[in-house]
Design a protein around this motif. Structure first.
Motif, short mmCIF file in Angstrom:
data_model
loop_
_atom_site.label_atom_id
_atom_site.label_comp_id
_atom_site.label_asym_id
_atom_site.label_seq_id
_atom_site.Cartn_x
_atom_site.Cartn_y
_atom_site.Cartn_z
N ASP A 172 0.85 -1.19 0.00
CA ASP A 172 0.00 0.00 0.00
C ASP A 172 0.89 1.24 0.00
OD1 ASP A 172 -1.99 1.83 0.16
OD2 ASP A 172 -2.64 1.31 2.18
N SER A 173 1.37 1.62 -1.16
CA SER A 173 2.30 2.72 -1.29
C SER A 173 1.94 3.56 -2.49
CB SER A 173 3.75 2.19 -1.45
OG SER A 173 4.64 3.23 -1.80
N LYS A 174 2.22 4.85 -2.41
CA LYS A 174 1.98 5.72 -3.57
C LYS A 174 3.05 5.51 -4.64
CE LYS A 174 4.51 10.00 -2.52
NZ LYS A 174 4.37 11.47 -2.35
N PHE A 175 4.11 4.79 -4.32
CA PHE A 175 5.22 4.62 -5.25
C PHE A 175 5.15 3.28 -5.97
CE2 PHE A 175 7.01 7.45 -1.97
CZ PHE A 175 7.42 8.51 -2.76
N GLY A 176 5.40 3.27 -7.25
CA GLY A 176 5.74 2.07 -7.98
C GLY A 176 4.62 1.11 -8.28
N PHE A 177 5.00 -0.01 -8.93
CA PHE A 177 4.09 -1.09 -9.32
C PHE A 177 4.25 -2.25 -8.35
CE2 PHE A 177 5.44 1.16 -13.14
CZ PHE A 177 4.26 1.42 -13.80
N ASP A 178 3.14 -2.80 -7.91
CA ASP A 178 3.19 -3.91 -6.96
C ASP A 178 3.58 -5.20 -7.67
OD1 ASP A 178 2.80 -5.12 -4.42
OD2 ASP A 178 0.89 -5.91 -5.15
N LEU A 179 4.48 -5.95 -7.07
CA LEU A 179 4.87 -7.24 -7.62
C LEU A 179 3.78 -8.29 -7.43
CD1 LEU A 179 8.63 -7.62 -6.57
CD2 LEU A 179 7.73 -7.40 -8.90
N ALA A 180 3.17 -8.27 -6.24
CA ALA A 180 2.25 -9.36 -5.88
C ALA A 180 0.99 -9.38 -6.73
CB ALA A 180 1.89 -9.27 -4.40
N ASN A 181 0.47 -8.22 -7.11
CA ASN A 181 -0.81 -8.21 -7.82
C ASN A 181 -0.65 -8.21 -9.35
OD1 ASN A 181 -0.13 -5.60 -8.55
ND2 ASN A 181 -1.63 -4.61 -7.21
N GLY A 182 0.58 -8.32 -9.82
CA GLY A 182 0.80 -8.44 -11.25
C GLY A 182 0.98 -7.13 -12.00
N GLN A 183 0.86 -6.00 -11.31
CA GLN A 183 0.99 -4.72 -12.00
C GLN A 183 2.40 -4.50 -12.55
OE1 GLN A 183 -0.38 -1.73 -9.19
NE2 GLN A 183 -2.41 -1.75 -10.11
N ALA A 184 3.41 -4.95 -11.80
CA ALA A 184 4.79 -4.77 -12.27
C ALA A 184 5.01 -5.53 -13.58
CB ALA A 184 5.77 -5.25 -11.19
N GLU A 185 4.51 -6.76 -13.66
CA GLU A 185 4.67 -7.54 -14.88
C GLU A 185 3.88 -6.93 -16.03
OE1 GLU A 185 4.41 -12.19 -16.41
OE2 GLU A 185 4.00 -11.68 -14.31
N GLU A 186 2.72 -6.39 -15.72
CA GLU A 186 1.93 -5.72 -16.76
C GLU A 186 2.68 -4.52 -17.32
OE1 GLU A 186 -2.37 -3.39 -17.25
OE2 GLU A 186 -1.92 -4.50 -15.40
N ALA A 187 3.32 -3.75 -16.42
CA ALA A 187 4.12 -2.60 -16.86
C ALA A 187 5.29 -3.07 -17.72
CB ALA A 187 4.61 -1.82 -15.65
N PHE A 188 5.93 -4.15 -17.29
CA PHE A 188 7.05 -4.70 -18.06
C PHE A 188 6.61 -5.07 -19.47
CE2 PHE A 188 9.16 -8.60 -19.52
CZ PHE A 188 10.47 -8.14 -19.63
N ARG A 189 5.49 -5.76 -19.58
CA ARG A 189 5.00 -6.17 -20.90
C ARG A 189 4.70 -4.94 -21.78
NH1 ARG A 189 1.74 -9.93 -17.95
NH2 ARG A 189 -0.06 -8.60 -18.34
#
Length: 432
Positions: A172-189
């Motif tokens: 729960d942070s205003k910074f960055g993409f969360d790894l656990a919920n898949g947002q980081a991977e979505e950003a990577f793609r």
């Protein structure tokens, strides 16, 4: 005992071999005084440890801790890279002639103007913080017919042992993409589909003022868990792993920070294990110390004014600064050590609380600290104010911002002038 607590034969506190009473008389108070040799020592503790371990690395000074032309010139001399989070910090870096290829830009809400400035000056890297930013940067790069190296800022879900207000690595942070919920991977793609952006790797920052390595080690493991999946699914391995900053310093004797090389050793050891485990090439490591480079290198000097005694309750002394030059006690309940600089060899005989002069009941710099008996005109020195003091200062109550002096080779040099009242009101417009 604080690292900067040195006393001369007159019983006066010195910093960098210079008498603080001389500095207060020459430059007035409130006054920030930095020991530049200590800044260099802290910077080299990081840089030299990576070199000794044979690891390719960038040590990026987090300029939000204290940004000025002189400070960034010192960082440049020490071959540091630079972390900026705004146009103002980038502009200061350019004024300091800092190598743009070693500048990294952060921010959770980068504006078009900030991104355009970064692209125009061809900085080294932009740390992508959200999906909106991907779209903005894609358009700007197209307009400038340019390309940019980027890192993806991720939140690994690690709760560092720190104050809630400066906890940034949990989900729960205003910074960055969360790894656990898949947002980081979505950003990577999404980034993989944009030719103008080169994803060099991942960035995370788990918090600030951290005194142990467990949180960093856990963050590395979670990053590699995700990277192992990306390697399998996308044949991707990172060139860079940026593990942020947050390395703690000693503010009071209650604090027990590690030696600076201890953080580096722990990070490198864990990454070595992870690259073997997941059959990856060893990435270049980036870190972003700010407080750890400048925090314990400075003191703030104040002149004591009024005193107030409440029998059976508390003794107060007031100084000529306060929350305008150090908001951290009010904001974070931060604690500091202090001494009467002109009576540095006089044993503490009283317990006093130090009040600032702002018209605010919360303007308290220190609570119940042991001091020699203070009288009006005495000089109070507060230790370890090099980070987030000047950089978070304000003109509340229309107080001018303090001056900043650097000490090196026992020579004092003014590097930021004290504001004048004319400068405080220079942007005011008449309504008549």
């Amino acid at each position: 005992m604080q690292e900067l607590k040195d006393i001369d034969i007159q019983g006066h506190l010195t910093i960098g071999g210079v008498d603080t009473t001389y500095l207060a008389k020459k430059y007035e108070t409130p006054l920030f005084v930095y020991d530049v040799e200590k800044i260099r020592e802290n910077a080299r503790a990081f840089v030299d440890t990576f070199a000794r371990l044979g690891v390719n690395a960038q040590v990026a000074y987090a300029s939000k801790a204290f940004s000025s032309i002189a400070m960034l010139q010192v960082a440049k001399q020490e071959n540091l890279s630079l972390d900026v989070v705004s146009q103002g910090e980038l502009y200061t870096a350019l004024q300091a002639d800092f190598p743009t290829e070693k500048i990294h830009m952060h921010g959770n809400n980068k504006s078009v103007a900030e991104l355009e400035m970064a692209v125009k000056h061809d900085i080294g890297c932009i740390v992508i913080d959200n999906f909106h930013e991907i779209d903005l940067l894609k358009e700007i790069l197209a307009n400038y017919q340019s390309e940019m190296d980027v890192l993806i800022r991720v939140t690994p879900g690690i709760e560092a042992h720190t104050h809630d207000y400066i906890l940034t690595g949990n989900e729960d942070s205003k910074f960055g993409f969360d790894l656990a919920n898949g947002q980081a991977e979505e950003a990577f793609r999404k980034l993989q589909e944009i030719d103008s952006m080169h994803v060099k790797g991942l960035h995370c920052h788990i918090g600030s003022q951290i005194f142990e390595t467990d949180g960093f080690v856990m963050a590395v493991r979670r990053l590699f868990d995700s990277l192992a999946s990306w390697k399998k699914n996308y044949d991707y391995t990172p060139e860079v792993l940026n593990l942020g900053g947050g390395f703690g310093i000693r503010y009071t004797d209650e604090d027990e920070p590690l030696q600076l090389d201890g953080y580096v050793n722990a990070l490198v050891d864990e990454i070595k294990q992870q690259v073997v485990k997941h059959d990856m090439d060893f990435p270049e490591i980036w870190i972003e110390p700010g407080r750890a480079i400048v925090g314990n290198t400075a003191i703030t000097l104040y002149t004591v004014g009024s005193k107030k005694q409440i029998p059976g309750v508390r003794d107060y002394i007031a100084v000529d600064g306060g929350m305008t030059d150090n908001i951290r006690p009010a904001l974070y309940q931060a604690k500091y050590d202090a001494i009467l600089a002109n009576k540095a060899n006089v044993p503490a005989s009283t317990t006093a609380s130090v009040a600032g002069k702002c018209c605010e009941s919360g303007d308290m710099l220190l609570w119940d600290v042991p001091l020699a008996n203070a009288e009006p005109g005495d000089l109070l020195a507060v230790f370890s104010t090099g980070a987030y003091g000047y950089s978070m200062s304000s003109n509340y109550n229309r107080f001018p911002k303090a001056a900043v002096v650097f000490i090196e080779n026992k020579q004092d040099k003014l590097v930021i002038q004290r504001e004048t009242y004319q400068e405080v009101s220079k942007n005011d417009l008449s309504y008549e």
